[in-house]
Design an enzyme around this catalytic site. Sequence first.
Site, PDB file in Angstrom:
ATOM      1  N   GLY A   9      32.869  44.402  25.218  1.00 34.67           N
ATOM      2  CA  GLY A   9      31.553  44.271  25.818  1.00 34.67           C
ATOM      3  C   GLY A   9      31.346  45.104  27.062  1.00 34.67           C
ATOM      4  N   HIS A  17      30.427  28.576  28.299  1.00 33.70           N
ATOM      5  CA  HIS A  17      30.043  29.377  29.462  1.00 33.70           C
ATOM      6  C   HIS A  17      29.449  30.719  29.016  1.00 33.70           C
ATOM      7  CE1 HIS A  17      30.264  31.284  33.381  1.00 33.70           C
ATOM      8  NE2 HIS A  17      30.630  30.143  33.914  1.00 33.70           N
TER       9      HIS A  17
END
Lengths: 314, 314
Positions: free
Chosen positions: B172, B82
């Site tokens: 991130g 994903h």
Amino acid sequence: MWDRLIECVPNISEGRRRDVVDKVAYAADGPGRKVIDLSMDPDHNRSVITIVGQPEGLLEGILALAKEAAALIDLNTHRGEHPRMGAVDVIPFIPVRGVTMADCIDLSRRVGERIARELSIPVYLYEESATSDARRNLATIRKGEFEGFAEKITLPQWRPDFGQAKIHPTAGVVAVGAREFLIAYNINLATADLSVAKEIARAVRFSSGGLRYVKALGFPLAEKGIVQVSMNLTNFKKTPILRVFELVKREAERRGVMVIGSEIVGTVPREALYDVARMALQVRDFSHDLILEERIDDARIDDARIEDASGEDR
Amino acid sequence: MWDRLIECVPNISEGRRRDVVDKVAYAADGPGRKVIDLSMDPDHNRSVITIVGQPEGLLEGILALAKEAAALIDLNTHRGEHPRMGAVDVIPFIPVRGVTMADCIDLSRRVGERIARELSIPVYLYEESATSDARRNLATIRKGEFEGFAEKITLPQWRPDFGQAKIHPTAGVVAVGAREFLIAYNINLATADLSVAKEIARAVRFSSGGLRYVKALGFPLAEKGIVQVSMNLTNFKKTPILRVFELVKREAERRGVMVIGSEIVGTVPREALYDVARMALQVRDFSHDLILEERIDDARIDDARIEDASGEDR
């Protein structure tokens, strides 16, 4: 919300004196139960009170209500169109959530026993609580009304289920029982022809060959220039609302008449609407786990249990 | 139940280590919010956590979850099918009860601001919370993924909505936003011909001319020898489930194929099922007041308010 929930809808023989109705109705309020609706009918001189609660809370609430009704209502001077035999005329218990019909029958017997013993009002058990088939039907028990009951109660076949064979001098007698939730449901038809509504009512109701748990009549709605099939659905689990709607719609189509719309009078249990959705969408594996809010409620009930348990340990 | 209710469904980039997923998910638990579901996907190496709560409770819960995810998940070593750009990849808020979309947008901004400030993770606002049309679509924001973001974030048009133009070295960046409830809804067809499911999916989905809030694909269910129209309904208030079902059914009939049944995957809000019942029965004046349990809940909320008020007076 309470996880075990019963509804009780006592009917009392007073629909004109607001102060009396309020006193009787709110006598039922207290821990573990709540009066959620109150509907007065001056023509019938009768009021319908809706109370919900957990079994134990409801037991005490209904006893308080019956005591207040016996104190404030005298059947000797009561006049109204609706047949009646008691100050509190009828007390039905209805399973709503987390309880069975057997729980409601049990509660009706406990309430009946205490009304007879503590208030000296004779009690007849009816519907699901009835002790014989002859006593299932409320209309059969009530025949003769308050005025006729002084004599009727002395007949061997009409000996009360609780209490002595002698009416209370002002409060009469009372029917206590358990039944399924009753949904009042009407469907409006795009015609002024009353015979269409009457024919369809005959087609769908149990008494003339229709669905087992449907009572129906055809009525004109004069001010709107249309007609209505007016129904009581007495067991939505076995005769679901959508099936009734679809059958009425089909019968109307056969006569070239459109269904304008339908209406629910009073309240409907959530479960009955879930059933409509499940059937309309052809959902195969339907369960409460699919419903977001049910999961949240379950999570919170689990929570409460955990807190209770930890409380005990400390 | 809480009277103001928001759902939050954070997706985290870990779907294999059970202990890590548990730690991250249950970091969100606490007063005024509750983790109600947790779904791990090892192939995608991703988990979906479902949390419900009141706005304030949820704010603190989601911050705790994001902090735990940043501590335990390192995107530099993460592999999975994903696409992903953050340890917590996406945080959507969904109105459930007693709140508006504006409340959810407001909450998403407050959460985003605090994640950037307290955890040094840059935040992009998406969907209903987006600050420009270019940022509404999550896939557009996520393009380039974690690996590409060190550079992408320095571009003027990809300056984050909160935080500095510099990715968190291990966690991130994250997308935070508000959207409507998404219902995963499948309809099974009595044929093995995949082209029928694909044609119907094309007919009903928005992207090829169908209903505004429907995404759809045709799939084979090989073990059952049938095919399925698999859908996401992204706004059940504007494109109701029953309308989708009836359109699919009609398109199937046109091709000589019967609908076997349908299934809801995950959860569906109660309101969406009420809508199905209302439409299927043609109920004109539908309101929550007609539903027994809603009346009970209202009565109990009133109760709580009265108790609160009397508590203040004493």
